[in-house]
Design a protein around this motif. Structure first.
Motif, mmCIF file in Angstrom:
data_model
loop_
_atom_site.group_PDB
_atom_site.id
_atom_site.type_symbol
_atom_site.label_atom_id
_atom_site.label_comp_id
_atom_site.label_asym_id
_atom_site.label_seq_id
_atom_site.Cartn_x
_atom_site.Cartn_y
_atom_site.Cartn_z
ATOM 1 N N LEU A 39 9.501 25.165 38.119
ATOM 2 C CA LEU A 39 10.863 24.218 38.637
ATOM 3 C C LEU A 39 11.879 24.849 38.036
ATOM 4 O O LEU A 39 12.405 24.217 38.826
ATOM 5 C CB LEU A 39 9.977 23.231 37.711
ATOM 6 C CG LEU A 39 8.856 22.687 38.680
ATOM 7 C CD1 LEU A 39 8.005 20.178 37.588
ATOM 8 C CD2 LEU A 39 8.848 21.714 39.704
ATOM 9 N N GLY A 40 12.074 25.739 37.079
ATOM 10 C CA GLY A 40 12.737 25.883 36.824
ATOM 11 C C GLY A 40 12.970 25.075 35.679
ATOM 12 O O GLY A 40 13.443 25.605 34.467
ATOM 13 N N GLU A 41 13.250 24.060 35.349
ATOM 14 C CA GLU A 41 12.802 23.187 33.992
ATOM 15 C C GLU A 41 11.789 22.146 34.383
ATOM 16 O O GLU A 41 11.617 21.668 35.664
ATOM 17 C CB GLU A 41 14.262 22.942 33.717
ATOM 18 C CG GLU A 41 15.493 23.742 32.829
ATOM 19 C CD GLU A 41 16.548 22.884 32.931
ATOM 20 O OE1 GLU A 41 16.607 23.362 31.218
ATOM 21 O OE2 GLU A 41 17.136 22.171 32.684
ATOM 22 N N ARG A 42 11.455 21.986 33.265
ATOM 23 C CA ARG A 42 10.617 20.496 33.080
ATOM 24 C C ARG A 42 11.098 19.414 32.543
ATOM 25 O O ARG A 42 11.745 19.745 30.852
ATOM 26 C CB ARG A 42 8.927 20.750 32.776
ATOM 27 C CG ARG A 42 8.690 21.421 31.648
ATOM 28 C CD ARG A 42 7.247 22.574 31.517
ATOM 29 N NE ARG A 42 7.213 22.870 30.240
ATOM 30 C CZ ARG A 42 6.732 22.458 29.556
ATOM 31 N NH1 ARG A 42 6.043 21.306 28.762
ATOM 32 N NH2 ARG A 42 6.047 23.159 27.959
ATOM 33 N N VAL A 60 17.513 20.350 35.072
ATOM 34 C CA VAL A 60 17.602 20.381 36.687
ATOM 35 C C VAL A 60 15.859 21.261 37.071
ATOM 36 O O VAL A 60 15.787 22.078 36.778
ATOM 37 C CB VAL A 60 18.624 21.818 37.145
ATOM 38 C CG1 VAL A 60 18.213 22.357 38.640
ATOM 39 C CG2 VAL A 60 19.884 21.490 36.900
ATOM 40 N N ARG A 61 15.711 20.049 37.739
ATOM 41 C CA ARG A 61 13.563 20.348 37.964
ATOM 42 C C ARG A 61 13.834 19.856 39.444
ATOM 43 O O ARG A 61 14.360 19.414 40.380
ATOM 44 C CB ARG A 61 13.242 18.806 37.374
ATOM 45 C CG ARG A 61 11.482 18.672 37.378
ATOM 46 C CD ARG A 61 10.984 17.745 37.134
ATOM 47 N NE ARG A 61 9.628 17.623 36.750
ATOM 48 C CZ ARG A 61 8.953 17.090 37.984
ATOM 49 N NH1 ARG A 61 9.991 17.157 39.112
ATOM 50 N NH2 ARG A 61 7.385 17.539 38.137
ATOM 51 N N GLY A 62 13.319 21.518 39.652
ATOM 52 C CA GLY A 62 12.981 21.659 41.099
ATOM 53 C C GLY A 62 14.107 21.003 41.740
ATOM 54 O O GLY A 62 14.199 20.205 43.172
ATOM 55 N N VAL A 92 12.722 22.345 29.253
ATOM 56 C CA VAL A 92 12.104 22.637 29.088
ATOM 57 C C VAL A 92 12.130 24.414 30.111
ATOM 58 O O VAL A 92 11.444 24.041 30.678
ATOM 59 C CB VAL A 92 10.727 23.105 28.022
ATOM 60 C CG1 VAL A 92 9.876 24.523 27.541
ATOM 61 C CG2 VAL A 92 11.368 21.827 27.026
ATOM 62 N N SER A 93 12.287 25.290 29.774
ATOM 63 C CA SER A 93 11.864 26.081 30.771
ATOM 64 C C SER A 93 10.541 26.141 31.783
ATOM 65 O O SER A 93 9.497 26.355 31.097
ATOM 66 C CB SER A 93 12.488 28.047 30.400
ATOM 67 O OG SER A 93 11.866 28.495 31.110
#
Length: 521
Positions: free
Chosen positions: A461-464, A427-429, A456-457
């Motif tokens: 973005l939350g995750e990249r 989940v990215r952005g 990756v945290s």
């Protein structure tokens, strides 16, 4: 989806009505040798390297092994943990536990002592049989080498244990599978659960004359035991136990043993396709190859057909099922990157997060249930639950079906396509990205042989999105990103790509994404 209150017992296992018996026997794993012993006792049941065991000999050895286990204190419900490399021995121990009504537990030989001890304590093992130089802190340990002499010496003075009545719906085996907590969880299966893949296969793939099924994966993985040796024994045919090895040696084993039916994971298939040491004639004995455990890219399927002259069969399954639940049907129209159609005993549905079945072509969670009509009506059942994890049991088995945690879709012909794991979703952005769709584009680039995409945290973005790749030749990185940007939405393009020599994998050949994340932290 039906709403209901599920009840679990003190072991965290579901309390439910027993499923209906299969339309054909055997009806318990304790009786799995009966047919072969009565019909062709002198034929080969098991083979490993030069060791061949007839059906008659296997019956005697399993009876002796059951007597030996009994002398070691094993009885109904006891957990017997086995950590051995491939040979006939893991199969004989498994069959012996089933005759006693004991519970077989596999521990891969690649596990560390800490990981092994955790399993022993988690299942409260009574006996640990290992070839490792390790004595458990929590249960009785029997150290043996994985060769016939040492094994037979153990029960040479034991009495054969006569068959006893066993409950085919009681716990019979535990498959430890990856857990979100960082420790594996034990999927518990009954004897009934373990039989249906072999029994149902007799209609889908009728046994052929001199059928010899080769298994080149670890037999301490329950799924492999089910679709390898148990599959062959239920069909009354020969199980050839192979040693995991490089492609050239694997081809030699297949050729020497005249294997005509073979089980592989995608990595093994890739190595056989791309190894210069393996010629098409080396695998000329094969009639069928089944590739599973993880996604088989369409490119690999095409390369297999081109090199060896026949299509590979792919499927989808999971430890909780306890094995494959779909197979590609070559008589039906295929779907690129598809996972095939449901096997006869099961129905596969796609559900949204509210538990509502979605329309054809829409994406949702893959759920598995028993066939509602026909000769396999209400025969299939999923695992009994996760050992001593009642909350996770209820979550996985709610609505009288197995919630796989996998994301996929079905077309108008009910062909299943796997998109990824719910837990792997990046989940990215706020945007959802399925690793499989990025991996598909990466693997379409000729110089990339393997790829794994993870989230990756990231504080903002939350995750990249990050990717690890294996390449077979120099790669122009700017050109790589140009191709990715051309074929993917910009937010799906990995921010970081690392070249590695190998991807961390578990015993089933699946990429260990948690370990992979350490590369990007």
């Amino acid at each position: 989806m039906t709403k209901e209150t599920l009840r679990v017992d003190t072991r965290g296992l579901l309390i439910r009505e027993d499923p209906l018996p299969a339309p054909e026997g055997p009806w318990s794993t304790a009786d799995i040798l009966d047919y072969g012993v009565s019909v062709h006792p002198e034929k080969i049941a098991l083979q490993h390297q030069e060791e061949v065991v007839s059906w008659f000999e296997l019956e005697s050895r399993v009876s002796l092994a059951a007597g030996w286990l009994l002398s070691q204190g094993c009885s109904t419900g006891c957990r017997v943990v086995v950590q051995l490399s491939n040979s006939t021995i893991p199969v004989e121990i498994f069959l012996a536990t089933q005759r006693l009504g004991a519970i077989w537990v596999g521990a891969n030989s690649n596990l560390s002592q800490d990981e092994t001890e955790w399993i022993l304590q988690d299942c409260d093992a009574s006996l640990f049989i290992t070839e490792q130089n390790y004595v458990s802190k929590s249960c009785k340990t029997i150290g043996i080498k994985s060769n016939e002499t040492d094994w037979i010496d153990l029960f040479n003075f034991s009495d054969e244990e006569p068959k006893r009545e066993v409950d085919p719906h009681s716990p019979a085996a535990i498959a430890y599978t990856s857990g979100t907590s960082g420790r594996p969880k034990g999927a518990v299966h009954s004897q009934h659960n373990l039989l249906w893949p072999g029994v149902s296969s007799r209609s889908l793939y009728p046994p052929i004359k001199n059928e010899r099924t080769g298994t080149a994966l670890s037999l301490t993985v329950l799924n492999i035991l089910v679709i390898g040796p148990l599959f062959s024994l239920i069909r009354g045919t020969t199980s050839v136990i192979l040693d995991p090895s490089p492609a050239g040696e694997m081809a030699e084993q297949i050729r020497n043993a005249e294997v005509n039916n073979l089980l592989l994971v995608p990595t093994q298939a890739y190595d056989l396709v791309h190894s210069a040491a393996v010629k098409p004639e080396d695998l000329s004995s094969l009639n069928r190859v089944v590739i599973g455990a993880s996604h088989t890219p369409q490119e690999l399927r095409d390369e297999w057909q081109k090199k060896f002259g026949f299509p590979c069969t792919v499927g989808y399954g999971l430890s909780e099922a306890p094995s494959g639940v779909t197979r590609s049907r070559h008589e039906r129209k295929g779907v690129p990157n598809g996972a095939g159609h449901a096997l006869d005993p099961v129905e596969i549905g796609i559900f949204d997060e509210d538990g509502k079945e979605v329309s054809t072509g829409e994406v949702g969670e893959i759920c598995i249930s028993a066939r509602k009509e026909g000769k396999w009506q209400e025969v299939w059942s999923p695992m009994l639950g996760y050992w001593e994890k009642p909350e996770e049991t209820v979550k996985a088995l709610k609505g009288n079906m197995l919630h796989t945690g996998d994301i996929g879709s079905k077309d108008e012909d009910d062909h299943l396509t796997i998109i990824g794991r719910l837990s792997d979703l990046v989940v990215r952005g706020g945007a959802n990205i399925y690793p499989a769709e990025v991996e598909r584009v990466l693997l379409s680039i000729s110089s990339i042989t393997e790829a794994a995409v993870i989230g990756v945290s990231d504080e903002r973005l939350g995750e990249r999105v990050c990717a690890a790749i294996i390449v077979q030749e120099d790669l122009d990185i700017p050109e790589l990103f140009a191709q990715l940007n051309e074929q993917l939405a910009h937010y799906k393009v990995p921010e970081e790509i690392k070249t590695v020599t190998s991807l961390p994998r578990n015993a089933m050949g699946k990429v260990d994404r948690e370990k992979l994340k350490q590369l990007f932290l």
